[in-house]
Design a protein around this motif. Structure first.
Motif, PDB file in Angstrom:
ATOM      1  N   ILE A 258      25.308  56.248  30.090  1.00 52.25           N
ATOM      2  CA  ILE A 258      25.378  54.894  29.574  1.00 52.25           C
ATOM      3  C   ILE A 258      23.995  54.262  29.714  1.00 52.25           C
ATOM      4  CG2 ILE A 258      26.513  52.650  29.796  1.00 52.25           C
ATOM      5  CD1 ILE A 258      28.843  54.153  31.145  1.00 52.25           C
ATOM      6  N   VAL A 259      23.544  53.557  28.676  1.00 59.60           N
ATOM      7  CA  VAL A 259      22.225  52.931  28.662  1.00 59.60           C
ATOM      8  C   VAL A 259      22.399  51.430  28.548  1.00 59.60           C
ATOM      9  CG1 VAL A 259      19.996  52.776  27.490  1.00 59.60           C
ATOM     10  CG2 VAL A 259      21.214  54.975  27.595  1.00 59.60           C
ATOM     11  N   GLU A 260      21.747  50.688  29.439  1.00 62.37           N
ATOM     12  CA  GLU A 260      21.775  49.232  29.412  1.00 62.37           C
ATOM     13  C   GLU A 260      20.350  48.710  29.329  1.00 62.37           C
ATOM     14  OE1 GLU A 260      24.360  47.374  29.339  1.00 62.37           O
ATOM     15  OE2 GLU A 260      26.020  48.642  30.000  1.00 62.37           O
ATOM     16  N   ASN A 261      20.129  47.690  28.492  1.00 63.70           N
ATOM     17  CA  ASN A 261      18.830  47.039  28.384  1.00 63.70           C
ATOM     18  C   ASN A 261      18.953  45.603  28.885  1.00 63.70           C
ATOM     19  OD1 ASN A 261      17.282  49.158  27.166  1.00 63.70           O
ATOM     20  ND2 ASN A 261      18.456  48.794  25.290  1.00 63.70           N
ATOM     21  N   PHE A 262      18.005  45.176  29.729  1.00 57.99           N
ATOM     22  CA  PHE A 262      18.055  43.861  30.342  1.00 57.99           C
ATOM     23  C   PHE A 262      16.821  43.059  29.957  1.00 57.99           C
ATOM     24  CE2 PHE A 262      20.038  46.662  33.699  1.00 57.99           C
ATOM     25  CZ  PHE A 262      21.341  46.418  33.275  1.00 57.99           C
ATOM     26  N   SER A 263      16.961  41.763  30.081  1.00 59.01           N
ATOM     27  CA  SER A 263      15.817  40.885  29.865  1.00 59.01           C
ATOM     28  C   SER A 263      14.834  41.033  31.028  1.00 59.01           C
ATOM     29  CB  SER A 263      16.301  39.431  29.762  1.00 59.01           C
ATOM     30  OG  SER A 263      16.930  39.046  30.981  1.00 59.01           O
ATOM     31  N   PRO A 264      13.590  40.568  30.838  1.00 59.59           N
ATOM     32  CA  PRO A 264      12.576  40.810  31.875  1.00 59.59           C
ATOM     33  C   PRO A 264      12.809  40.054  33.158  1.00 59.59           C
ATOM     34  CG  PRO A 264      11.680  39.452  30.108  1.00 59.59           C
ATOM     35  CD  PRO A 264      13.012  39.940  29.622  1.00 59.59           C
ATOM     36  N   ASN A 265      13.677  39.022  33.136  1.00 62.33           N
ATOM     37  CA  ASN A 265      13.886  38.275  34.371  1.00 62.33           C
ATOM     38  C   ASN A 265      15.180  38.653  35.080  1.00 62.33           C
ATOM     39  OD1 ASN A 265      15.364  37.196  32.282  1.00 62.33           O
ATOM     40  ND2 ASN A 265      15.453  35.155  33.181  1.00 62.33           N
ATOM     41  N   GLN A 266      15.918  39.612  34.560  1.00 62.22           N
ATOM     42  CA  GLN A 266      17.165  40.014  35.209  1.00 62.22           C
ATOM     43  C   GLN A 266      16.847  41.077  36.250  1.00 62.22           C
ATOM     44  OE1 GLN A 266      20.408  40.889  32.654  1.00 62.22           O
ATOM     45  NE2 GLN A 266      21.660  41.848  34.222  1.00 62.22           N
ATOM     46  N   THR A 267      17.329  40.880  37.467  1.00 59.97           N
ATOM     47  CA  THR A 267      17.067  41.818  38.562  1.00 59.97           C
ATOM     48  C   THR A 267      18.345  42.179  39.315  1.00 59.97           C
ATOM     49  OG1 THR A 267      16.577  39.982  40.052  1.00 59.97           O
ATOM     50  CG2 THR A 267      14.709  40.983  38.898  1.00 59.97           C
ATOM     51  N   LYS A 268      19.514  42.025  38.648  1.00 61.92           N
ATOM     52  CA  LYS A 268      20.781  42.343  39.317  1.00 61.92           C
ATOM     53  C   LYS A 268      21.772  42.791  38.265  1.00 61.92           C
ATOM     54  CE  LYS A 268      24.236  40.400  42.462  1.00 61.92           C
ATOM     55  NZ  LYS A 268      24.663  39.209  43.227  1.00 61.92           N
ATOM     56  N   PHE A 269      22.631  43.753  38.651  1.00 56.82           N
ATOM     57  CA  PHE A 269      23.631  44.262  37.715  1.00 56.82           C
ATOM     58  C   PHE A 269      24.818  44.770  38.518  1.00 56.82           C
ATOM     59  CE2 PHE A 269      25.301  47.585  34.766  1.00 56.82           C
ATOM     60  CZ  PHE A 269      25.631  46.740  33.701  1.00 56.82           C
ATOM     61  N   LEU A 270      26.028  44.574  37.991  1.00 57.68           N
ATOM     62  CA  LEU A 270      27.255  44.991  38.674  1.00 57.68           C
ATOM     63  C   LEU A 270      27.970  46.010  37.807  1.00 57.68           C
ATOM     64  CD1 LEU A 270      29.041  44.413  41.190  1.00 57.68           C
ATOM     65  CD2 LEU A 270      30.327  42.820  39.760  1.00 57.68           C
ATOM     66  N   VAL A 271      28.286  47.146  38.398  1.00 57.83           N
ATOM     67  CA  VAL A 271      28.965  48.239  37.684  1.00 57.83           C
ATOM     68  C   VAL A 271      30.388  48.335  38.201  1.00 57.83           C
ATOM     69  CG1 VAL A 271      28.986  50.706  37.184  1.00 57.83           C
ATOM     70  CG2 VAL A 271      26.815  49.484  37.340  1.00 57.83           C
ATOM     71  N   GLN A 272      31.342  48.349  37.266  1.00 58.81           N
ATOM     72  CA  GLN A 272      32.753  48.529  37.615  1.00 58.81           C
ATOM     73  C   GLN A 272      33.052  50.017  37.578  1.00 58.81           C
ATOM     74  OE1 GLN A 272      34.595  45.751  38.250  1.00 58.81           O
ATOM     75  NE2 GLN A 272      36.305  46.975  38.983  1.00 58.81           N
ATOM     76  N   ARG A 273      33.479  50.578  38.710  1.00 57.36           N
ATOM     77  CA  ARG A 273      33.758  52.014  38.764  1.00 57.36           C
ATOM     78  C   ARG A 273      34.960  52.341  37.891  1.00 57.36           C
ATOM     79  NH1 ARG A 273      33.260  54.578  44.690  1.00 57.36           N
ATOM     80  NH2 ARG A 273      33.808  56.351  43.386  1.00 57.36           N
ATOM     81  N   SER A 274      34.828  53.403  37.105  1.00 57.66           N
ATOM     82  CA  SER A 274      35.914  53.819  36.216  1.00 57.66           C
ATOM     83  C   SER A 274      36.987  54.608  36.949  1.00 57.66           C
ATOM     84  CB  SER A 274      35.354  54.643  35.061  1.00 57.66           C
ATOM     85  OG  SER A 274      34.661  55.769  35.576  1.00 57.66           O
ATOM     86  N   ASP A 275      36.626  55.278  38.044  1.00 54.69           N
ATOM     87  CA  ASP A 275      37.630  55.982  38.842  1.00 54.69           C
ATOM     88  C   ASP A 275      37.138  55.979  40.282  1.00 54.69           C
ATOM     89  OD1 ASP A 275      36.346  58.769  39.580  1.00 54.69           O
ATOM     90  OD2 ASP A 275      35.882  58.404  37.446  1.00 54.69           O
ATOM     91  N   PRO A 276      38.059  56.147  41.238  1.00 54.62           N
ATOM     92  CA  PRO A 276      37.665  56.008  42.649  1.00 54.62           C
ATOM     93  C   PRO A 276      36.971  57.233  43.228  1.00 54.62           C
ATOM     94  CG  PRO A 276      40.002  56.470  42.495  1.00 54.62           C
ATOM     95  CD  PRO A 276      39.521  56.321  41.082  1.00 54.62           C
ATOM     96  N   VAL A 277      36.833  58.312  42.464  1.00 53.91           N
ATOM     97  CA  VAL A 277      36.265  59.557  43.002  1.00 53.91           C
ATOM     98  C   VAL A 277      34.816  59.736  42.591  1.00 53.91           C
ATOM     99  CG1 VAL A 277      36.505  62.068  43.027  1.00 53.91           C
ATOM    100  CG2 VAL A 277      38.539  60.617  43.032  1.00 53.91           C
ATOM    101  N   SER A 278      34.482  59.412  41.350  1.00 53.22           N
ATOM    102  CA  SER A 278      33.140  59.678  40.823  1.00 53.22           C
ATOM    103  C   SER A 278      32.100  58.801  41.501  1.00 53.22           C
ATOM    104  CB  SER A 278      33.104  59.437  39.304  1.00 53.22           C
ATOM    105  OG  SER A 278      33.987  60.305  38.639  1.00 53.22           O
ATOM    106  N   ARG A 279      30.893  59.350  41.559  1.00 50.23           N
ATOM    107  CA  ARG A 279      29.721  58.607  41.991  1.00 50.23           C
ATOM    108  C   ARG A 279      28.809  58.433  40.783  1.00 50.23           C
ATOM    109  NH1 ARG A 279      27.330  61.985  46.717  1.00 50.23           N
ATOM    110  NH2 ARG A 279      25.827  60.244  46.730  1.00 50.23           N
ATOM    111  N   TYR A 280      27.756  57.643  40.970  1.00 46.81           N
ATOM    112  CA  TYR A 280      26.864  57.344  39.851  1.00 46.81           C
ATOM    113  C   TYR A 280      25.423  57.669  40.232  1.00 46.81           C
ATOM    114  CZ  TYR A 280      30.714  54.828  37.622  1.00 46.81           C
ATOM    115  OH  TYR A 280      31.895  54.514  37.048  1.00 46.81           O
ATOM    116  N   ARG A 281      24.690  58.171  39.241  1.00 45.92           N
ATOM    117  CA  ARG A 281      23.243  58.382  39.384  1.00 45.92           C
ATOM    118  C   ARG A 281      22.546  57.406  38.445  1.00 45.92           C
ATOM    119  NH1 ARG A 281      23.043  63.485  38.536  1.00 45.92           N
ATOM    120  NH2 ARG A 281      23.149  64.022  40.758  1.00 45.92           N
ATOM    121  N   PHE A 282      21.748  56.497  39.010  1.00 46.49           N
ATOM    122  CA  PHE A 282      21.096  55.429  38.259  1.00 46.49           C
ATOM    123  C   PHE A 282      19.601  55.719  38.118  1.00 46.49           C
ATOM    124  CE2 PHE A 282      24.689  53.632  40.562  1.00 46.49           C
ATOM    125  CZ  PHE A 282      25.385  52.982  39.536  1.00 46.49           C
ATOM    126  N   THR A 283      19.076  55.496  36.904  1.00 40.39           N
ATOM    127  CA  THR A 283      17.639  55.608  36.647  1.00 40.39           C
ATOM    128  C   THR A 283      17.186  54.322  35.979  1.00 40.39           C
ATOM    129  OG1 THR A 283      17.793  58.000  36.368  1.00 40.39           O
ATOM    130  CG2 THR A 283      15.825  56.915  35.484  1.00 40.39           C
TER     131      THR A 283
END
Length: 1277
Positions: free
Chosen positions: A919-944
């Motif tokens: 999944i790709v998200e684009n933010f404005s230059p002043n945004q420095t926070k983001f909240l991700v809703q987990r789709s399932d309780p087992v998976s983990r996420y790798r963020f870049t």
């Protein structure tokens, strides 16, 4: 050694002994346990291998038998067996062959590098590698140029046990260029003048062999007058008429091509000359009654005539003088008197010119006079040689005599020798020689005397020397050094380790007669030298300390037999006495159960360095007689030292002395140089000759110099030291320099001529026409015109560019204006300056640099670097407050390198090895926070996450969400101490490989790291530098820590670095009072240690450098052998060192005032809108100016929402329900009038955008966020 065929018949009882045996007496690299294995599990080949290893542990080193059955079974790392020479010159007509062969088991594989980069052989059809070999073959049968393959090659032979490297092989293609054709004019020279015919051969590879012949191919006869220099030039010391009888041609022979190139011949014409001096008359100073002569010799063509005059009148008309006799070009004076004083002129002339010289004759009558200080005190060591000086003057020359204690006859002969200059030499000082010595100078006009007091001192001797010792690690060692010296002299005792000064740390204690080392460690192993010295002499004694593992035990009963150093050799005898050699014979001492491997013969001479012993030669332990080659004029005595594997014996008693006769020096001083220390001088220096090269008494040096271009007469001076300064020289001109050795027996050989230069002055001109071309955002190209050589005033070392960052195009960004420099070779007129900051204004100046310094600066050039991509976002933090959400926070990039246009976040869910959709998200230059809703309780996420400018995305930072507390994780075996091998100690030190393997088994979460810059710093998960807010933890790791081994051990070393400091923590199971040492090394190999008291964790390392890579390990202070795993971490980069309190900064106060004003305007607008019926969901806590407690202040962001957390009109909800703008509102450029953003000092964004009037006029109160005052303030934030 047992034959290989009998290895399988070793009795089982003997094999069992081998399984449990431990080697004794091995070095630190050989200690360890032989692993125990069941007898029924050992096949015959394994028994053979263990027996070989056992024999290896006994002997220290062993040759593997060449039997194929053993060679094929035993594994071996690679060994280079054949390789090409370092300077590999090849014939361009043949194929190129670069050899590299190696052996090993398994057979090694090969690869090559060219110019330090990987050389891909498969990509070049002309290059192949021989089968089962690393030899390269470059085939030119199908075309190609050999010159394209020139460079530096290196071969790598590798198998699973290691990698062997060949030499760096420099491949060059032989060249034999043609001699350039030139028409040479006849060389016209006057008879008697010096001449040089220059060869200047074309440069070839290798260099050609030069020889001179006539055009009829007859060799040019060379002698002392005509000779060939090293550079191929032909030198004539003085030209004669017969030199015109032939012509001269220089020939160059090239080895590889078997060709000879010939230069056009020189034609020589010799002119007749005016007179020139052979012997110019010199002033003559005589005493009454002495004889002397004036000589006036000249040469020319035709032969000049000589005419004498006295006081300006012809000698024939002068009054007769019976004491004067004229003999052609010489006037002889006999029994001169005061009346003989006059000035004589010599006039020598022929038809081409004349020479005139003046010389006076002076008769002096001076009574004796002493020239040295009176009543000098001379102290000398017993049995040494000394000389008492008594300089004097008088006319007639006085006679000098010496007396002792004011009585007795003249001292001369026997143990005394009086030199012509009056010095008294005492060949061997004895106690009875102490006293007062009087020198008396006498002539017909009177006498003078002076006194010298001589004191004889006892020598300094070490009578109890330190002995070689073998000690176990952790024990205490004492090295004795007891000294006897003259009580009137001050004694100093110092210690050396491995011939370097010993640092006395807290584990060492130095006393007057011993050195004690507590808690011996492996680093204490080496040679220790006790140096006992006084003002007059010194004595040395050396011993070797060997440190063994404290677990080492005897391997068998034979190994328990005591071994010791050999006894000293005795009964030295000198026979076969010759002028330059002697035979030395000795009787060996007892070897004390360790065979003697080597004898060292030392000598001492009593003239230049009495009492100091030097190594003369070494001989195998099987001989006891040897012929020694000797130098002239040395009074030798010899001693012998025996050496075995334990150490060296005490020196033997000295032999009788043997003096060789003197001779003129056979060599001259080396390393002759001429360099200016000021702009108007030249310092001539050389390396003085040692005692065995002097060959005679009173060694001195004749120094000659002259201007190279002017060909003036040689200036000369006699020097006793090793330097001479020539003054009043022009700026940076070449000089010819010669330094010749001389002693009382004569002069050394003719010295070579060395070219030196007088001092340099600062350059007078700057580079002109400097042009700057911007290549990209971090580099520029420079171009300039060369300066004229006469303006350099020295050797042109380099062109240098000084440049500095004037400002950033981001107006509020503070920059350092520190000057930087880039250097370019003197033969270049262009270059590249890199590592610049993007989006910045720079200034640049250029100078010329010589050995004195910088010249004047060129005109200042200004340039601007374009935008670049930003650095990675800082402090990327991943939190999981609940099982359903993951919170991401980050800070702005440290280096924006342009105007930020936003951020790109890519994340992908994963479960084990299974990956979900990215999944790709684009933010404005002043945004420095983001909240991700987990789709399932087992998976983990790798963020870049990466930041963007108009140029593109910058470097990314990667993080992974932590495992939920109730998530099942793989259970790993608790870490245990790795099985000890032959290369490990029993103390529990863990190798890096074993520690890394144990760490992998604990399944610790991956530590976040910047992907492109610091990947190497996070190779070991448990020890890498953490970039997260808190140290990584997992239940698996906690279990591993609780299962720590019972033996002493250090684990779980964690580093939390900043730009200039780092916090360190670790776990251990040592006693509660154990002190530790933290040792860290930076990338410049600078080692530092920090002592840590017990229970003092965490500790902080200070004074670190930003952006520097460090390696670190921890060990107990009293036992360095037990150490943690060596880990690597990197400090963060520091953009600026301006760390002042921002609350006192003017820009910060102005910013706060501006924010307060904007909030006030916001309140006014809201009040007006609400009075009209408009409702704007602004949170109440944002209706007041932001205080310092607001957590959003540091990154400049605001959070606006209504009381019900409802999304604003015109926005959409992400996975976690947070608000982000629509595609049409994605870019803030739509609302700006220039798009110029700004970044404050810590990198946070304060871009300013204005609202378009057309949207405001058409949309009214029901417009989207763009027309809302809330969004206007949002943009201003």
């Amino acid at each position: 050694m047992c034959p290989s065929g009998e290895l399988s018949s070793v009795p089982e009882a003997h094999v069992e002994q081998l399984e449990t045996a431990r080697p004794q007496g091995l070095g630190s690299g050989e200690r360890g346990l032989v692993p125990r294995m069941a007898r029924q599990q050992l096949p015959p080949w394994a028994q053979a291998a263990f027996l070989l290893l056992f024999l290896l542990s006994l002997g220290g080193a062993i040759e593997i038998p060449m039997d194929p059955s053993i060679q094929n079974e035993l594994t071996q790392p690679p060994t280079i067996t054949k390789q090409s020479v370092k300077d590999h010159i090849v014939d361009p007509r043949d194929n190129i062959l670069i050899e590299c062969e190696a052996k090993g088991n398994p057979a090694p594989s090969f690869h090559w590098t060219r110019n330090s980069r990987f050389f891909n052989i498969a990509k070049d059809p002309r290059v192949s590698m021989r089968r089962r070999s690393g030899t390269l073959v470059i085939d030119f049968r199908s075309g190609g140029r050999p010159e394209e393959y020139e460079g530096e090659y290196q071969c790598f032979a590798r198998n699973k046990f290691g990698t062997a490297l060949s030499n760096r092989i420099r491949l060059q293609v032989s060249k034999s260029p043609l001699w350039p054709k030139e028409n040479l004019d006849p060389v016209v020279v006057q008879e008697g003048a010096p001449l040089t015919l220059q060869c200047n051969p074309p440069p070839g590879l290798p260099s050609p062999v030069i020889f001179w012949m006539s055009s009829s191919m007859e060799p040019i006869t060379q002698d002392k007058r005509v000779s060939q220099g090293h550079n191929g030039d032909l030198y004539f010391s003085n030209v004669m008429l017969q030199d015109m009888q032939t012509d001269y041609s220089c020939n160059a022979r090239f080895h590889f091509t078997h060709t000879i190139q010939q230069k056009n011949p020189f034609t020589l014409k010799v002119l007749t000359t005016a007179p020139y001096w052979l012997d110019e008359p010199k002033n003559l100073i005589l005493a009454p009654g002495e004889d002397g002569r004036l000589v006036c010799r000249a040469n020319g063509n035709p032969k000049p005539t000589v005419q004498w005059m006295v006081n300006g009148e012809p000698l024939q008309s002068a009054p007769p003088n019976p004491n004067r006799e004229v003999a052609g070009d010489t006037i002889i004076f006999r029994d001169t008197q005061v009346s003989s004083r006059a000035v004589y002129q010599c006039n020598t002339s022929n038809e081409h010119g004349y020479l005139l010289a003046n010389a006076f004759v002076s008769v002096l009558d001076v009574p004796p006079r002493m020239l040295s200080a009176r009543n000098q005190l001379i102290r000398v060591i017993l049995y040494n040689r000394t000389r008492l000086d008594c300089p004097f003057f008088g006319s007639p020359i006085p006679t000098l005599r010496w007396f002792k204690n004011g009585q007795g006859s003249n001292l001369d002969g026997g143990n005394y020798h009086v030199y012509e200059n009056g010095s008294l030499e005492i060949k061997m000082i004895r106690k009875e020689d102490q006293g007062i010595y009087t020198c008396v100078a006498t002539n017909i006009l009177g006498k003078a005397e002076n006194q010298v007091r001589l004191e004889v001192k006892d020598p300094t001797r070490i009578f109890r020397m330190p002995e070689d010792q073998v000690a176990k690690r952790g024990t205490t060692v004492q090295l004795e050094c007891r000294v006897k010296h003259d009580p009137s002299l001050r004694l100093t005792v110092t210690w050396l380790k491995d011939d370097e000064p010993l640092y006395i740390g807290n584990r060492m204690k130095k006393e007057d007669d011993s050195l004690t080392i507590f808690g011996v460690a492996e680093r204490d192993q080496g040679s220790y030298t006790c140096v006992a010295s006084t003002e007059l002499d010194q004595d040395l004694a050396k011993a070797h300390l060997t440190v063994l593992d404290d677990q080492a035990t005897p391997t068998n009963r034979l190994a328990a037999l005591p071994k010791g150093r050999p006894d000293r050799p005795r009964d030295l005898e000198l026979t076969d006495l010759a002028e330059r050699s002697v035979r030395l014979t000795w009787i060996p001492g007892e070897d004390n159960n360790s065979p003697i491997t080597e004898y060292v013969v030392q000598f001492e001479e009593d003239q230049f360095q009495p009492g100091v012993w030097h190594d003369h030669s070494k001989f195998p332990g099987s001989v006891n007689s040897a012929v020694l080659q000797l130098s002239p004029y040395v009074n030798y005595q010899f001693r012998v030292i025996a050496i075995n594997e334990v150490g060296s014996s005490h020196p033997s008693l000295p032999s009788e002395r043997y003096r060789t006769s003197g001779a003129p020096p056979e060599s001259n001083p080396s390393d002759v140089k001429g360099e200016g220390t000021r702009k108007n001088n030249m310092e001539i220096t050389w390396t003085p000759m040692n005692a065995t090269s002097a060959f005679g008494p009173n060694l001195r040096y004749i120094v000659k110099w002259r201007r190279r271009e002017a060909r003036e007469t040689w200036n000369n001076v006699t020097v006793w030291g090793s330097r001479y300064v020539v003054g009043q020289t022009p700026v940076y001109v070449p000089y010819e320099i010669r330094v010749q050795a001389e002693n009382d027996f004569g002069k050394g050989p003719e010295p070579n001529t060395v070219i030196g230069y007088s001092g340099e002055d600062y350059p007078r001109a700057a580079p002109t026409d400097v042009k700057v071309r911007v290549m990209n955002s971090t580099a520029i190209g420079l171009q300039w015109n060369r300066v004229y050589s006469d303006t350099v005033q020295g050797q042109l070392r380099e062109y240098r560019a000084y440049y500095w960052r004037e400002s950033s195009l981001l107006k509020s960004l503070w920059v350092s204006q520190k000057r930087q420099q880039a250097s370019f070779p003197s033969d270049r007129t262009r270059g590249v300056v890199g590592h610049l900051f993007p989006y910045s204004n720079y200034r640049l100046e250029m100078v010329v640099v010589n050995g004195r310094g910088d010249g004047p600066r060129s005109e200042t050039k200004e340039f601007t670097t374009p935008e670049g991509v930003p650095s990675a976002p800082r402090r990327f933090r991943v939190r999981q407050p609940t099982l359903e959400t993951v919170t991401l926070e980050w800070d702005h990039p440290e280096h924006p390198n342009g105007i930020l246009t936003g951020y790109t976040l890519k994340y992908v869910p994963f479960n084990g090895t299974k990956l979900g959709k990215q999944i790709v998200e684009n933010f404005s230059p002043n945004q420095t926070k983001f909240l991700v809703q987990r789709s399932d309780p087992v998976s983990r996420y790798r963020f870049t996450l990466s930041a963007r400018t108009q140029v593109g995305s910058g470097e990314a930072v990667t993080e992974e969400s932590p495992a939920p507390p109730n998530e099942a994780t793989p259970t790993a075996a608790p870490p245990t101490l790795p099985p000890t091998t032959e290369g490990e100690g029993a103390g529990g030190a863990v190798s890096s490989t074993d520690a890394a393997a144990a760490t992998e088994a604990t399944a610790v979460p991956i530590i976040p790291t910047v992907a492109t810059a610091t990947a190497a710093a996070a190779t070991t998960a448990t020890t890498a530098a953490s970039a997260t807010e808190s140290p990584p933890r997992s239940t698996t790791r906690r279990k591993a820590q609780e299962s720590a081994p019972d033996e002493p051990f250090i684990w779980n070393v964690t580093v939390f670095p900043n730009s200039k400091w780092a916090n360190i923590t670790w776990k251990h199971n040592f006693g509660p009072g154990t002190d530790f040492v933290v040792e860290y090394i930076d990338s410049n190999n600078t080692k530092k240690t920090v002592p840590v008291k017990a229970q003092a964790q965490p500790i902080q390392l200070t004074d670190l450098y930003p952006g520097m890579t460090y390696t670190l390990r921890i060990y107990p202070r009293d036992n360095e052998g037990i150490s943690s795993t060596v880990i690597t971490f990197m400090t963060s980069t520091a953009y600026t060192n301006n760390q002042a309190d921002i609350a006192t900064q003017g820009w910060f106060i102005g910013l706060m005032c501006a924010i307060a004003l904007l909030v006030l305007i916001l309140l006014i607008v809201c009040f007006i809108k609400r009075s009209r019926g408009g409702k704007y969901p602004v949170r109440e806590k944002k209706d007041v100016p932001l205080g310092p407690e607001d957590p959003k202040e540091e990154n400049g962001s605001f959070d606006y929402s209504d009381e019900d957390n409802k999304p604003l009109q015109g926005s959409q909800t992400s996975l976690d329900g947070t608000i982000k703008q629509q595609e049409s509102d994605d870019s803030l450029v739509d609302y700006g009038e220039g798009g110029e953003g700004q970044f404050n000092e810590d990198g946070s964004f304060i871009g300013q955008y204005t609202v378009k009037k057309d949207k405001e006029e058409t949309e009214g109160n029901e417009s989207s966020e763009a027309t809302s005052p809330v969004n206007a303030i949002y943009s201003l934030a």
